[in-house]
Design a protein around this motif. Structure first.
Motif, PDB file in Angstrom:
ATOM      1  N   LEU A 168       1.038  -1.411   0.050  1.00 16.88           N
ATOM      2  CA  LEU A 168       0.229  -0.264   0.027  1.00 16.88           C
ATOM      3  C   LEU A 168       1.018   1.397  -0.345  1.00 16.88           C
ATOM      4  O   LEU A 168      -0.278   2.226  -0.073  1.00 16.88           O
ATOM      5  CB  LEU A 168      -0.679  -0.010   1.240  1.00 16.88           C
ATOM      6  CG  LEU A 168      -1.789  -0.998   1.174  1.00 16.88           C
ATOM      7  CD1 LEU A 168      -2.801  -1.190   2.078  1.00 16.88           C
ATOM      8  CD2 LEU A 168      -2.736  -1.209  -0.207  1.00 16.88           C
ATOM      9  N   SER A 169       1.891   1.134   0.108  1.00 14.43           N
ATOM     10  CA  SER A 169       3.142   2.403  -0.098  1.00 14.43           C
ATOM     11  C   SER A 169       3.453   2.662  -1.399  1.00 14.43           C
ATOM     12  O   SER A 169       3.178   2.002  -2.713  1.00 14.43           O
ATOM     13  CB  SER A 169       4.036   2.153   1.086  1.00 14.43           C
ATOM     14  OG  SER A 169       5.098   1.647   0.426  1.00 14.43           O
ATOM     15  N   ASP A 170       4.563   3.626  -1.765  1.00 11.02           N
ATOM     16  CA  ASP A 170       4.766   3.426  -2.800  1.00 11.02           C
ATOM     17  C   ASP A 170       6.473   3.351  -2.889  1.00 11.02           C
ATOM     18  O   ASP A 170       7.173   3.618  -4.077  1.00 11.02           O
ATOM     19  CB  ASP A 170       4.155   4.471  -3.761  1.00 11.02           C
ATOM     20  CG  ASP A 170       3.130   4.916  -4.506  1.00 11.02           C
ATOM     21  OD1 ASP A 170       3.282   3.753  -4.692  1.00 11.02           O
ATOM     22  OD2 ASP A 170       3.045   5.834  -4.631  1.00 11.02           O
ATOM     23  N   ALA A 171       6.794   3.185  -2.062  1.00 12.71           N
ATOM     24  CA  ALA A 171       8.265   2.788  -1.633  1.00 12.71           C
ATOM     25  C   ALA A 171       9.140   1.879  -2.537  1.00 12.71           C
ATOM     26  O   ALA A 171       8.008   0.765  -2.790  1.00 12.71           O
ATOM     27  CB  ALA A 171       8.686   1.693  -0.682  1.00 12.71           C
ATOM     28  N   THR A 172      10.012   1.956  -2.917  1.00 10.72           N
ATOM     29  CA  THR A 172      11.053   1.103  -3.888  1.00 10.72           C
ATOM     30  C   THR A 172      11.217  -0.578  -3.417  1.00 10.72           C
ATOM     31  O   THR A 172      11.528  -0.460  -2.561  1.00 10.72           O
ATOM     32  CB  THR A 172      12.036   1.728  -4.345  1.00 10.72           C
ATOM     33  OG1 THR A 172      12.382   2.901  -5.191  1.00 10.72           O
ATOM     34  CG2 THR A 172      13.248   0.877  -5.014  1.00 10.72           C
ATOM     35  N   VAL A 173      10.841  -1.207  -4.477  1.00 11.06           N
ATOM     36  CA  VAL A 173      11.236  -2.712  -3.611  1.00 11.06           C
ATOM     37  C   VAL A 173      12.223  -3.529  -4.195  1.00 11.06           C
ATOM     38  O   VAL A 173      13.001  -3.367  -5.135  1.00 11.06           O
ATOM     39  CB  VAL A 173       9.872  -2.896  -3.789  1.00 11.06           C
ATOM     40  CG1 VAL A 173       9.660  -4.750  -3.119  1.00 11.06           C
ATOM     41  CG2 VAL A 173       9.099  -2.943  -2.500  1.00 11.06           C
ATOM     42  N   LEU A 174      13.414  -4.067  -3.609  1.00 11.72           N
ATOM     43  CA  LEU A 174      14.177  -4.430  -4.128  1.00 11.72           C
ATOM     44  C   LEU A 174      14.278  -6.109  -4.414  1.00 11.72           C
ATOM     45  O   LEU A 174      13.919  -6.998  -2.275  1.00 11.72           O
ATOM     46  CB  LEU A 174      15.586  -4.277  -3.905  1.00 11.72           C
ATOM     47  CG  LEU A 174      16.918  -4.867  -3.820  1.00 11.72           C
ATOM     48  CD1 LEU A 174      16.976  -5.062  -5.440  1.00 11.72           C
ATOM     49  CD2 LEU A 174      17.838  -4.759  -3.233  1.00 11.72           C
ATOM     50  N   ILE A 175      13.598  -7.259  -4.777  1.00  4.21           N
ATOM     51  CA  ILE A 175      12.971  -8.718  -4.347  1.00  4.21           C
ATOM     52  C   ILE A 175      14.746  -9.277  -5.035  1.00  4.21           C
ATOM     53  O   ILE A 175      15.123  -9.391  -5.586  1.00  4.21           O
ATOM     54  CB  ILE A 175      12.363  -9.110  -5.027  1.00  4.21           C
ATOM     55  CG1 ILE A 175      11.195  -8.153  -5.161  1.00  4.21           C
ATOM     56  CG2 ILE A 175      11.606 -10.937  -5.189  1.00  4.21           C
ATOM     57  CD1 ILE A 175       9.852  -8.390  -6.205  1.00  4.21           C
ATOM     58  N   LEU A 176      14.916 -10.250  -4.060  1.00  7.87           N
ATOM     59  CA  LEU A 176      16.427 -10.924  -3.936  1.00  7.87           C
ATOM     60  C   LEU A 176      15.949 -11.834  -3.659  1.00  7.87           C
ATOM     61  O   LEU A 176      15.233 -12.800  -2.998  1.00  7.87           O
ATOM     62  CB  LEU A 176      17.243 -10.714  -2.851  1.00  7.87           C
ATOM     63  CG  LEU A 176      17.904  -8.892  -2.311  1.00  7.87           C
ATOM     64  CD1 LEU A 176      18.690  -9.308  -1.398  1.00  7.87           C
ATOM     65  CD2 LEU A 176      18.852  -8.703  -3.532  1.00  7.87           C
ATOM     66  N   GLY A 177      16.399 -13.777  -4.830  1.00  9.25           N
ATOM     67  CA  GLY A 177      16.633 -14.677  -4.692  1.00  9.25           C
ATOM     68  C   GLY A 177      16.689 -15.719  -6.221  1.00  9.25           C
ATOM     69  O   GLY A 177      17.151 -14.411  -6.625  1.00  9.25           O
ATOM     70  N   LYS A 187      10.167 -14.265  -8.691  1.00 15.00           N
ATOM     71  CA  LYS A 187      10.160 -12.521  -8.159  1.00 15.00           C
ATOM     72  C   LYS A 187       9.510 -12.355  -8.934  1.00 15.00           C
ATOM     73  O   LYS A 187       8.934 -10.911  -8.545  1.00 15.00           O
ATOM     74  CB  LYS A 187      12.187 -12.244  -8.515  1.00 15.00           C
ATOM     75  CG  LYS A 187      12.949 -13.427  -7.347  1.00 15.00           C
ATOM     76  CD  LYS A 187      13.807 -12.897  -7.732  1.00 15.00           C
ATOM     77  CE  LYS A 187      15.172 -13.047  -8.890  1.00 15.00           C
ATOM     78  NZ  LYS A 187      15.570 -13.985  -9.434  1.00 15.00           N
ATOM     79  N   GLU A 188       9.062 -12.615 -10.055  1.00 14.33           N
ATOM     80  CA  GLU A 188       8.300 -12.261 -10.209  1.00 14.33           C
ATOM     81  C   GLU A 188       6.446 -11.998 -10.086  1.00 14.33           C
ATOM     82  O   GLU A 188       5.720 -11.098 -10.603  1.00 14.33           O
ATOM     83  CB  GLU A 188       8.325 -12.239 -12.299  1.00 14.33           C
ATOM     84  CG  GLU A 188       6.997 -11.675 -13.138  1.00 14.33           C
ATOM     85  CD  GLU A 188       7.086 -12.434 -14.785  1.00 14.33           C
ATOM     86  OE1 GLU A 188       6.088 -11.689 -15.220  1.00 14.33           O
ATOM     87  OE2 GLU A 188       7.766 -12.713 -14.650  1.00 14.33           O
ATOM     88  N   LEU A 189       6.853 -12.904  -9.434  1.00 16.43           N
ATOM     89  CA  LEU A 189       5.205 -13.193  -9.102  1.00 16.43           C
ATOM     90  C   LEU A 189       4.272 -12.844  -7.520  1.00 16.43           C
ATOM     91  O   LEU A 189       3.948 -11.872  -7.685  1.00 16.43           O
ATOM     92  CB  LEU A 189       5.079 -14.793  -8.414  1.00 16.43           C
ATOM     93  CG  LEU A 189       3.756 -15.718  -7.746  1.00 16.43           C
ATOM     94  CD1 LEU A 189       2.473 -15.319  -8.376  1.00 16.43           C
ATOM     95  CD2 LEU A 189       3.914 -16.995  -7.254  1.00 16.43           C
ATOM     96  N   ILE A 190       5.996 -12.611  -6.844  1.00 13.14           N
ATOM     97  CA  ILE A 190       6.157 -11.791  -5.676  1.00 13.14           C
ATOM     98  C   ILE A 190       5.792  -9.982  -6.049  1.00 13.14           C
ATOM     99  O   ILE A 190       5.165  -8.970  -5.310  1.00 13.14           O
ATOM    100  CB  ILE A 190       8.141 -11.274  -4.947  1.00 13.14           C
ATOM    101  CG1 ILE A 190       7.753 -13.186  -4.664  1.00 13.14           C
ATOM    102  CG2 ILE A 190       7.220 -10.683  -3.873  1.00 13.14           C
ATOM    103  CD1 ILE A 190       6.835 -13.504  -4.034  1.00 13.14           C
TER     104      ILE A 190
END
Length: 724
Positions: free
Chosen positions: A423-432, A438-441
């Protein structure tokens, strides 16, 4: 009791005489104000009339012996006011003390103004005409308790005569206005009759010329609208103009985005021959085009021998032409170009019908503008088609993005992280690792965010050539580089008000990393070859299978960009760290592929399941999905069989031949519980209990034991349970 009632009767008689003589309201009120002195006590007399349809009372006259606070022109609504009952009943109203009255009803603004003038008591009477209220008359005194019912009865007669005078004046005014309107209408009628004959004569004289012009314009309209190619439109128009005017040359200079020059083409006629001539670049200053555009009117030259101040005229004279006319072509208040008509004979230009040429120019302008618009629409249609192809490929993927499969502790923590950041507009870095989903997340974050109604645009940075990634992300202008034949919208612009998923962010070249840093800092992008920054509102979700921090510290990735991306990191666990989710994932994939392949798989080979549970899955969920799909293809009947050679880990289970025993997922779960209970001696709680061994809560384990009817106090030897 009022003083001198005989004088009052005399006043009423005089007022009737004044009314019969047609005197106005002001004269009546002046007379009443002067002659009532000594008969009725007052210091102020005022009259207010009703205005419809707004139901307002407006003060039209006031006579006072002092300063006036409630001035002529003041208006107030009747509805809800203290005067409403008086107008409804037709009865007078006496206020003995205005100060006490205002203390009880402070909302009466008009009464407060009268009290401010120094008045202490008042008598208000309705003005009735034909038994209907038309206004009120106010008598006010500087002394309290001045007025009695006797005053009200006496003055009621005076109010009636004033009302008659007012109604009479209104009717007279309306009659005068109606008479004036009739007189004005008669004047207009007379003028119309006078001018009608003049217009008939004029129209009769112009009818033949208009008919010829109309037929020419209809023909021209059919000709110029027969094509959407500007060159063909001009060719058809030039031939029609040649037939109408018997001219020798028709030219067209087109407007362009370049304000410094114009170019065009012409057709020269020599009998039945047609000769196309390309017109070279035309400088805007000191040219016929510039003069016509600046002055907004045709330029007619009857003799080029005597006037050839413009370069175009000098060239025409050198090629054998003697007279010319230039007309501006306008469409939607925009300059489309310049139409030129030339003859090899002098004094021809002034003989041409310039009005007809103006109308021909108007039709030609619209046709040329439509042709240009059609070309632009055709180009945009092709661009939109290309974008739609991309969007269909990006958005309609074969994934169920509403469910993230697995109930392990790691997956529960992952869901919590998604809920926290969505619900925020924060930038997200998905690691894995590769294949962990990762695309699903990223899609789950977007779908749970306020941007869900807009696009999630995904970009695989590793799949783009280093020299093209900037153009793909930020777009480019026409001519920005070799092959850039038209402007292209980048993927950041496509994701405006939505989200963009930058997969394999570590593969972005260093020069593009600088541009990404600007987007994160300022929310601005620059198209390749562009000069104006473009503001974008997009949520950035990046992903990588590298240890990006170590990668940046080694100098392979900008550290400032890493810290800008690393606002909310999410680690997606590999499948080997959440083996308890493997049965649920297998069940999910079997269900999906069963629908697609029209198969009914209800069981899993036990040895195959053991192999799947023991395998380390270096390709993670994607590898598991591929194995299940391959197994579904080759499996027959209702049992899923997995070839052990497909599991690259060469585990002990993989080396064993596949069993023909039919095992369901429910059986596997039941057997796992039984094995854990056997190893723990029937103990559920504690570090050495079965719940800890299975990595589930004790309450969850008890629930599953009740489901499978397992009692921890006795041993079990279950072999088969149907696939749930």
């Amino acid at each position: 009791m009022p003083k001198n009632p005989e004088n009052f009767e005399l006043l009423v008689t005089r007022m009737l005489d004044q009314i019969n003589m047609g005197q106005g309201l002001d004269e009546l009120l002046d007379s009443a104000y002067d002659q009532l002195s000594g008969i009725v006590p007052y210091n102020r007399i005022a009259v207010a009339l009703l205005e419809q349809p707004f139901n307002l009372l407006r003060l039209i006259s006031c006579r006072s012996d002092g300063d006036v606070a409630l001035k002529v022109g003041y208006a107030a609504r009747v509805a809800g006011s203290t005067l409403a009952p008086l107008l409804e009943t037709g009865q007078p109203r006496i206020i003995d003390d205005l100060q006490e009255y205002l203390a009880e009803k402070p909302s009466s603004a008009s009464t407060a103004l009268i009290e401010r003038e120094g008045m202490r008591s008042s008598l208000t009477l309705p003005l009735l005409a034909d038994a209907k209220p038309i206004g009120v008359i106010f008598f006010s005194s500087r002394t309290a308790n001045t007025y009695t019912q006797s005053h009200a009865s006496l003055l009621k007669r005076l109010a009636g005569h004033i009302a008659i005078s007012l109604e009479r004046n209104r009717l007279v005014t309306e009659l005068q206005r109606t008479n004036q309107e009739l007189a004005d209408a008669n004047k207009v009628k007379d003028k119309f009759v006078e001018t009608l004959q003049e217009e008939v004569d004029k129209q009769t004289g112009q009818l033949r010329q208009s008919e010829r012009r109309y037929r020419s314009l209809v023909k021209m309209g059919q000709v110029v609208n027969s094509s959407l190619n500007r060159r063909e439109v001009f060719e058809h128009a030039a031939e029609q103009i040649n037939r109408l005017l018997n001219c020798d040359r028709v030219s067209l200079v087109l407007s362009s985005d370049d304000e410094e020059s114009r170019h065009g083409f012409a057709i020269e006629f020599d009998g039945d021959d047609r000769n196309w001539v390309e017109i070279s670049s035309q400088p805007l200053p000191d040219s016929a085009f510039g003069w016509v555009r600046q002055n907004g009117q045709p330029l007619v030259v009857d003799s080029l021998n005597q006037s050839h101040s413009f370069p175009e005229h000098k060239r025409l004279l050198e090629t054998g032409f003697s007279s010319v006319a230039h007309l501006p072509l306008l469409s939607r208040d925009q300059h489309v170009g310049l139409l030129g008509i030339a003859s090899r004979h002098e004094d021809r230009a002034t003989q041409w019908d310039l009005r007809l040429l103006d109308e021909i120019g108007a039709q030609l302008s619209v046709a040329l503008d439509n042709a240009a618009a059609y070309s632009e629409i055709d180009r945009l249609k092709e661009e939109l088609h290309q974008q739609n192809v991309y969007l269909r490929d990006e958005l309609h993927t074969d994934h169920d993005f509403e469910n993230i499969i697995g109930d392990s502790r790691a997956m529960r923590q992952l869901r919590v992280a998604i809920e926290q950041v969505a619900l925020s507009d924060a930038t997200v870095l998905i690691l894995g690792e590769t294949g962990t989903g990762k695309e699903l997340i990223a899609r789950a974050i977007h779908d749970a965010s306020s941007r869900r109604e807009n696009l999630l645009v995904k970009v695989n940075c590793a799949a783009l050539a280093p020299n093209l990634i900037a153009s793909e992300l930020f777009g480019h202008e026409k001519g920005a580089f070799t092959g850039a034949t038209q402007r292209r919208v980048g993927r950041f612009e496509l994701s405006h008000h939505g989200s963009i998923f930058l997969d394999e962010i570590s593969e972005v070249p260093s020069e593009t990393q600088v541009m990404l840093l600007r987007v994160l800092q300022e929310r601005l992008i620059d198209r390749v070859g562009g000069s104006e920054p473009i503001e974008v509102d997009t949520r950035i979700i990046a992903a990588t299978n590298r240890d990006l921090k170590s990668y940046a510290e080694a100098g392979n990735f900008r550290e400032d960009l890493f810290y800008r991306l690393n606002v909310f990191p999410i680690h997606v666990p590999p499948l080997r760290e959440r083996r308890e989710d493997i049965p649920a994932l297998i069940n999910h994939f079997i269900t999906r592929f069963s629908v697609r392949m029209n198969k009914a798989i209800t069981r899993v080979d036990r040895r195959a399941m053991d192999g799947l549970m023991q395998y380390d899955w270096p390709g993670n969920v994607r590898e598991l999905e591929n194995i299940i799909e391959r197994s579904m293809i080759v499996s027959r009947g209702d049992t899923l069989a997995v070839d052990a050679s497909w599991l690259a880990g060469d585990t002990e289970a993989a080396r064993k031949p596949p069993s023909l025993e039919k095992t369901s997922l429910a059986e596997i779960e039941c057997q796992a519980i039984l094995d854990a209970l056997s190893r723990s001696g029937g103990k559920v709680y504690g570090r050495d209990g079965a719940a800890a061994a299975l990595k589930v809560k004790p309450t969850t384990l008890y629930s599953k034991m009740r489901k499978h009817k397992i009692n921890s106090s006795r041993k079990h030897s279950s072999e088969e349970v149907a696939l749930s």
